[in-house]
Design a protein around this motif. Sequence first.
Motif, PDB file in Angstrom:
ATOM      1  N   TRP A  25      51.541  49.643   3.133  1.00  0.00           N
ATOM      2  CA  TRP A  25      50.592  49.087   2.165  1.00  0.00           C
ATOM      3  C   TRP A  25      51.237  48.522   0.906  1.00  0.00           C
ATOM      4  O   TRP A  25      50.578  47.879   0.101  1.00  0.00           O
ATOM      5  CB  TRP A  25      49.556  50.135   1.767  1.00  0.00           C
ATOM      6  CG  TRP A  25      50.162  51.408   1.243  1.00  0.00           C
ATOM      7  CD1 TRP A  25      50.467  51.707  -0.060  1.00  0.00           C
ATOM      8  CD2 TRP A  25      50.552  52.554   2.011  1.00  0.00           C
ATOM      9  NE1 TRP A  25      51.030  52.961  -0.148  1.00  0.00           N
ATOM     10  CE2 TRP A  25      51.078  53.518   1.116  1.00  0.00           C
ATOM     11  CE3 TRP A  25      50.508  52.871   3.369  1.00  0.00           C
ATOM     12  CZ2 TRP A  25      51.561  54.755   1.542  1.00  0.00           C
ATOM     13  CZ3 TRP A  25      50.982  54.105   3.785  1.00  0.00           C
ATOM     14  CH2 TRP A  25      51.493  55.024   2.877  1.00  0.00           C
ATOM     15  N   THR A  43      50.655  45.822   8.076  1.00  0.00           N
ATOM     16  CA  THR A  43      49.845  46.371   6.995  1.00  0.00           C
ATOM     17  C   THR A  43      48.552  46.958   7.543  1.00  0.00           C
ATOM     18  O   THR A  43      48.091  46.614   8.625  1.00  0.00           O
ATOM     19  CB  THR A  43      49.486  45.294   5.960  1.00  0.00           C
ATOM     20  OG1 THR A  43      48.687  44.285   6.582  1.00  0.00           O
ATOM     21  CG2 THR A  43      50.732  44.676   5.353  1.00  0.00           C
ATOM     22  N   SER A  44      47.980  47.853   6.768  1.00  0.00           N
ATOM     23  CA  SER A  44      46.605  48.316   6.956  1.00  0.00           C
ATOM     24  C   SER A  44      45.799  47.708   5.827  1.00  0.00           C
ATOM     25  O   SER A  44      46.114  47.923   4.646  1.00  0.00           O
ATOM     26  CB  SER A  44      46.537  49.846   6.898  1.00  0.00           C
ATOM     27  OG  SER A  44      45.234  50.280   6.547  1.00  0.00           O
ATOM     28  N   SER A  45      44.776  46.932   6.157  1.00  0.00           N
ATOM     29  CA  SER A  45      43.975  46.300   5.100  1.00  0.00           C
ATOM     30  C   SER A  45      43.284  47.345   4.236  1.00  0.00           C
ATOM     31  O   SER A  45      43.166  47.176   3.013  1.00  0.00           O
ATOM     32  CB  SER A  45      42.944  45.355   5.714  1.00  0.00           C
ATOM     33  OG  SER A  45      42.071  46.044   6.588  1.00  0.00           O
ATOM     34  N   ASP A  56      37.616  49.282   0.950  1.00  0.00           N
ATOM     35  CA  ASP A  56      37.874  48.506   2.155  1.00  0.00           C
ATOM     36  C   ASP A  56      36.620  47.719   2.527  1.00  0.00           C
ATOM     37  O   ASP A  56      35.524  47.994   2.043  1.00  0.00           O
ATOM     38  CB  ASP A  56      38.258  49.469   3.290  1.00  0.00           C
ATOM     39  CG  ASP A  56      38.664  48.737   4.558  1.00  0.00           C
ATOM     40  OD1 ASP A  56      39.199  47.621   4.461  1.00  0.00           O
ATOM     41  OD2 ASP A  56      38.453  49.295   5.655  1.00  0.00           O
ATOM     42  N   HIS A  65      45.452  40.248  -2.572  1.00  0.00           N
ATOM     43  CA  HIS A  65      45.995  40.584  -1.252  1.00  0.00           C
ATOM     44  C   HIS A  65      47.284  39.805  -1.002  1.00  0.00           C
ATOM     45  O   HIS A  65      48.293  40.362  -0.568  1.00  0.00           O
ATOM     46  CB  HIS A  65      44.954  40.273  -0.176  1.00  0.00           C
ATOM     47  CG  HIS A  65      45.247  40.902   1.140  1.00  0.00           C
ATOM     48  ND1 HIS A  65      44.381  40.847   2.211  1.00  0.00           N
ATOM     49  CD2 HIS A  65      46.327  41.598   1.600  1.00  0.00           C
ATOM     50  CE1 HIS A  65      44.898  41.479   3.242  1.00  0.00           C
ATOM     51  NE2 HIS A  65      46.088  41.931   2.896  1.00  0.00           N
ATOM     52  N   ILE A  82      50.238  41.103   9.405  1.00  0.00           N
ATOM     53  CA  ILE A  82      49.275  41.355   8.331  1.00  0.00           C
ATOM     54  C   ILE A  82      47.868  41.512   8.905  1.00  0.00           C
ATOM     55  O   ILE A  82      47.413  40.688   9.704  1.00  0.00           O
ATOM     56  CB  ILE A  82      49.280  40.199   7.309  1.00  0.00           C
ATOM     57  CG1 ILE A  82      50.666  40.012   6.699  1.00  0.00           C
ATOM     58  CG2 ILE A  82      48.242  40.453   6.214  1.00  0.00           C
ATOM     59  CD1 ILE A  82      51.185  41.196   5.914  1.00  0.00           C
ATOM     60  N   ASP A  83      47.185  42.557   8.463  1.00  0.00           N
ATOM     61  CA  ASP A  83      45.780  42.774   8.828  1.00  0.00           C
ATOM     62  C   ASP A  83      44.906  41.997   7.851  1.00  0.00           C
ATOM     63  O   ASP A  83      44.926  42.263   6.647  1.00  0.00           O
ATOM     64  CB  ASP A  83      45.481  44.278   8.760  1.00  0.00           C
ATOM     65  CG  ASP A  83      44.046  44.617   9.130  1.00  0.00           C
ATOM     66  OD1 ASP A  83      43.268  43.686   9.427  1.00  0.00           O
ATOM     67  OD2 ASP A  83      43.708  45.812   9.125  1.00  0.00           O
ATOM     68  N   ILE A  84      44.133  41.035   8.386  1.00  0.00           N
ATOM     69  CA  ILE A  84      43.263  40.242   7.503  1.00  0.00           C
ATOM     70  C   ILE A  84      41.778  40.502   7.789  1.00  0.00           C
ATOM     71  O   ILE A  84      40.933  39.636   7.538  1.00  0.00           O
ATOM     72  CB  ILE A  84      43.582  38.729   7.594  1.00  0.00           C
ATOM     73  CG1 ILE A  84      43.354  38.197   9.011  1.00  0.00           C
ATOM     74  CG2 ILE A  84      44.996  38.453   7.115  1.00  0.00           C
ATOM     75  CD1 ILE A  84      43.367  36.666   9.076  1.00  0.00           C
ATOM     76  N   GLU A  85      41.461  41.680   8.319  1.00  0.00           N
ATOM     77  CA  GLU A  85      40.074  42.031   8.620  1.00  0.00           C
ATOM     78  C   GLU A  85      39.433  40.916   9.456  1.00  0.00           C
ATOM     79  O   GLU A  85      39.964  40.545  10.499  1.00  0.00           O
ATOM     80  CB  GLU A  85      39.298  42.328   7.333  1.00  0.00           C
ATOM     81  CG  GLU A  85      39.926  43.473   6.534  1.00  0.00           C
ATOM     82  CD  GLU A  85      39.104  43.875   5.343  1.00  0.00           C
ATOM     83  OE1 GLU A  85      37.947  44.283   5.531  1.00  0.00           O
ATOM     84  OE2 GLU A  85      39.623  43.793   4.207  1.00  0.00           O
ATOM     85  N   TYR A  88      38.062  37.115   6.123  1.00  0.00           N
ATOM     86  CA  TYR A  88      37.397  36.999   4.819  1.00  0.00           C
ATOM     87  C   TYR A  88      36.503  35.762   4.706  1.00  0.00           C
ATOM     88  O   TYR A  88      36.255  35.271   3.609  1.00  0.00           O
ATOM     89  CB  TYR A  88      38.428  37.027   3.681  1.00  0.00           C
ATOM     90  CG  TYR A  88      39.339  38.223   3.768  1.00  0.00           C
ATOM     91  CD1 TYR A  88      38.840  39.512   3.641  1.00  0.00           C
ATOM     92  CD2 TYR A  88      40.694  38.072   4.044  1.00  0.00           C
ATOM     93  CE1 TYR A  88      39.661  40.617   3.760  1.00  0.00           C
ATOM     94  CE2 TYR A  88      41.535  39.177   4.168  1.00  0.00           C
ATOM     95  CZ  TYR A  88      41.006  40.453   4.033  1.00  0.00           C
ATOM     96  OH  TYR A  88      41.816  41.543   4.167  1.00  0.00           O
TER      97      TYR A  88
END
Length: 271
Positions: A25, A43-45, A56, A65, A82-85, A88
Amino acid sequence: MAVTHFEQFNALHQGDRPLILPNIWDAASAQLAQAAGAPAIATSSAAIAWSLGYADGGNLPILEHLSAIERILRVSQVPVSIDIEDGYSTDPTRVAKLAETLCDLGVVGINIEDGSGSPQLLEEKILAIRSTLTARKTRPFFINARTDVYLNGADNSKEALKEVIQRLARYQNAGANGGFIPGLTSPIDARQLAKEIGMPLNLMQLPGMEKPAQLWKAGIRRLSWGPALFQSSYALFSNRVTNLLLDKNPTDIFDHRLTYHYLNNLAINLE
């Protein structure tokens, strides 16, 4: 000719053991994971959001970010995903622009999820990312498509597995390199899924699941931990601070620590 980070990362999904991908992170956690021998990091978002004081779930401003990612990349010497959910945005063009920015920064790939949205929307986002990056003739980029069928409440049933297979097939056809199925815990279902889907599969390790070697035999090629490392690290911090404030004087705080010189040398070695 030197092997690129993408080639390294892609090869790690094809080896004779699962890719163990620690979720970090910030720059410090990235350095520690590398020093421990991680061949790649992700990464963990949720962990990044929490580390910066945000909840979150899309609440972390994109500029913050990106700044966090730049700090991680400054110290990273291994491939970084990279975690981008969900990207966005519900606009595939905007999501593709974000992926383009990350590619330019030097990350090897992303996690992108369908969440509570439709599989068609994530399919469109992946298609837009591929189209944008192909048009620019950028370097290869690893898209790990995450489906939240199980996280959204589905049990480990045949119907849920069928839905997962259908979604991952769509994402693969759109251009995904890998599939991520957090919440799937059955090695039998994992084996069936690996037979049906022709791309590397990623599970999130949860309590009570099979060991990595057994999951690899079932066809799983990548294992990650989501925000668990952050939660575990900060649980220890919270406990120690609570004891200090209660005047319990926990002397073992000096027994279980990394030395000043070890931590300082991680930074020195980058210069």
